[in-house]
Motif scaffolding. Structure first.
Motif, PDB file in Angstrom:
ATOM      1  N   GLY A 152       0.778  -1.232   0.000  1.00 32.73           N
ATOM      2  CA  GLY A 152       0.000   0.000   0.000  1.00 32.73           C
ATOM      3  C   GLY A 152       0.805   1.275   0.000  1.00 32.73           C
ATOM      4  N   ASN A 153       2.125   1.165   0.076  1.00 30.25           N
ATOM      5  CA  ASN A 153       2.989   2.344   0.106  1.00 30.25           C
ATOM      6  C   ASN A 153       3.710   2.515  -1.230  1.00 30.25           C
ATOM      7  OD1 ASN A 153       2.501   2.905   2.936  1.00 30.25           O
ATOM      8  ND2 ASN A 153       3.801   1.128   3.377  1.00 30.25           N
ATOM      9  N   ILE A 154       3.757   3.750  -1.725  1.00 29.19           N
ATOM     10  CA  ILE A 154       4.433   4.023  -2.989  1.00 29.19           C
ATOM     11  C   ILE A 154       5.941   3.852  -2.830  1.00 29.19           C
ATOM     12  CG2 ILE A 154       4.998   5.814  -4.684  1.00 29.19           C
ATOM     13  CD1 ILE A 154       2.215   6.935  -4.326  1.00 29.19           C
ATOM     14  N   VAL A 155       6.535   3.132  -3.766  1.00 26.36           N
ATOM     15  CA  VAL A 155       7.985   2.927  -3.802  1.00 26.36           C
ATOM     16  C   VAL A 155       8.516   3.568  -5.081  1.00 26.36           C
ATOM     17  CG1 VAL A 155       9.854   1.238  -3.890  1.00 26.36           C
ATOM     18  CG2 VAL A 155       7.802   0.767  -2.527  1.00 26.36           C
ATOM     19  N   VAL A 156       9.505   4.407  -4.953  1.00 27.76           N
ATOM     20  CA  VAL A 156      10.065   5.106  -6.109  1.00 27.76           C
ATOM     21  C   VAL A 156      10.999   4.170  -6.869  1.00 27.76           C
ATOM     22  CG1 VAL A 156      11.468   7.041  -6.895  1.00 27.76           C
ATOM     23  CG2 VAL A 156       9.897   7.338  -4.964  1.00 27.76           C
ATOM     24  N   LEU A 157      10.745   4.019  -8.174  1.00 26.75           N
ATOM     25  CA  LEU A 157      11.602   3.228  -9.052  1.00 26.75           C
ATOM     26  C   LEU A 157      12.178   4.128 -10.134  1.00 26.75           C
ATOM     27  CD1 LEU A 157       9.369   0.052  -9.706  1.00 26.75           C
ATOM     28  CD2 LEU A 157      11.154   0.325  -7.972  1.00 26.75           C
ATOM     29  N   THR A 158      13.386   3.817 -10.576  1.00 28.31           N
ATOM     30  CA  THR A 158      13.913   4.493 -11.755  1.00 28.31           C
ATOM     31  C   THR A 158      13.170   3.960 -12.979  1.00 28.31           C
ATOM     32  OG1 THR A 158      15.612   2.836 -12.233  1.00 28.31           O
ATOM     33  CG2 THR A 158      16.187   4.593 -10.668  1.00 28.31           C
ATOM     34  N   GLN A 159      13.315   4.638 -14.124  1.00 33.57           N
ATOM     35  CA  GLN A 159      12.634   4.186 -15.336  1.00 33.57           C
ATOM     36  C   GLN A 159      13.072   2.776 -15.714  1.00 33.57           C
ATOM     37  OE1 GLN A 159      10.134   5.860 -17.239  1.00 33.57           O
ATOM     38  NE2 GLN A 159       9.978   3.758 -17.962  1.00 33.57           N
ATOM     39  N   LYS A 160      14.372   2.491 -15.626  1.00 34.91           N
ATOM     40  CA  LYS A 160      14.866   1.159 -15.981  1.00 34.91           C
ATOM     41  C   LYS A 160      14.350   0.107 -15.005  1.00 34.91           C
ATOM     42  CE  LYS A 160      17.276   2.076 -19.678  1.00 34.91           C
ATOM     43  NZ  LYS A 160      16.727   1.688 -21.001  1.00 34.91           N
ATOM     44  N   GLU A 161      14.303   0.450 -13.730  1.00 37.32           N
ATOM     45  CA  GLU A 161      13.771  -0.494 -12.745  1.00 37.32           C
ATOM     46  C   GLU A 161      12.300  -0.783 -13.020  1.00 37.32           C
ATOM     47  OE1 GLU A 161      16.664   0.823  -8.991  1.00 37.32           O
ATOM     48  OE2 GLU A 161      14.616   1.597  -9.161  1.00 37.32           O
TER      49      GLU A 161
END
Length: 230
Positions: A152-161
């Motif tokens: 339920g929590n937003i996790v920041v990913l890079t574009q490649k990830e």
């Protein structure tokens, strides 16, 4: 349309039709990918799933017909699909809608009418698919908004990830080699260290925390996304 950077996959068995559609749609600002049979259509889609906005899908594809391609797509994706059918083939049209098609157009067709249908489907589906997601337990991947939630929590990913996780999750329980991943995420002309895949997998596992185990290492081959649901 070019400002919106829409990409369309044109999957048609007829080379002349593919070329005509590609030329016409490019002239109206669309990016185009092509496939000549069902197997290639699925391969191109899975390799570019985060980029493709709509598929023009010929019913009469070889190897895997358009209906079977659509059924497989609908197992994991709400990507808008316009079926291309033979003239007045009501059965094909009905079957296409039953399989999950968003619209259809019959051959021979006017490119102008097709363009109008494409614009209509994209407008209609943009809200519906804005937050279409892939789920694996507590992992939720929002394909259009391009972010991930974990518990339920937003996790920041890079574009490649993000692209890498999308590729893994849209090919569940399938062993993907490093070369396949490089070709899909870094493109065929990538000349860097193939171990960059391992680095990004490690980063993804770290961000997935306890769900990092969903990304399995298949020794000597590559990686597999394996989540056993309920």
């Amino acid at each position: 349309m070019s400002e919106k950077d829409f990409t369309i996959l044109v999957a048609d068995a007829d080379r002349k039709i593919r070329q005509m559609l590609s030329l016409y749609l490019k002239g109206h600002g669309y990016n185009i990918l092509e496939a000549e049979d069902g197997e290639q259509a699925l391969d191109v889609y899975y390799a570019n799933s985060s980029k493709i906005d709509l598929i023009l899908l010929d019913v009469m594809l070889s190897k895997i017909d358009g209906f079977e391609v659509l059924k497989e797509l609908r197992d994991t994706s709400l990507i808008p699909v316009i079926m291309i059918t033979g003239k007045d083939q009501e059965y094909d049209q009905a079957k296409g809608f039953k399989c999950g098609a968003d619209d259809y157009i019959s051959k021979p067709f006017s490119p102008t009418v097709l363009l109008a249908r494409i614009d209509s489907v994209l407008r209609r589906c943009s809200v519906k698919n804005q937050n279409s997601i892939l789920k694996a337990g507590p992992v939720e991947l929002y394909l259009k908004s391009k972010y991930m939630k974990l518990n339920g929590n937003i996790v920041v990913l890079t574009q490649k990830e993000f692209d890498l996780l999308t590729y893994l999750m849209t090919n569940p329980r399938e062993v993907l080699t490093r070369n396949q991943i490089l070709n899909a995420i870094w493109n065929y002309d990538y000349e860097g260290d193939p171990r960059t895949v391992d680095t990004h997998i490690k980063q993804l596992r770290s961000k997935l925390k306890e769900c990092g185990k969903f990304i399995r290492t298949v020794h000597g081959l590559g990686y597999m996304f394996d989540y056993e649901g309920e």
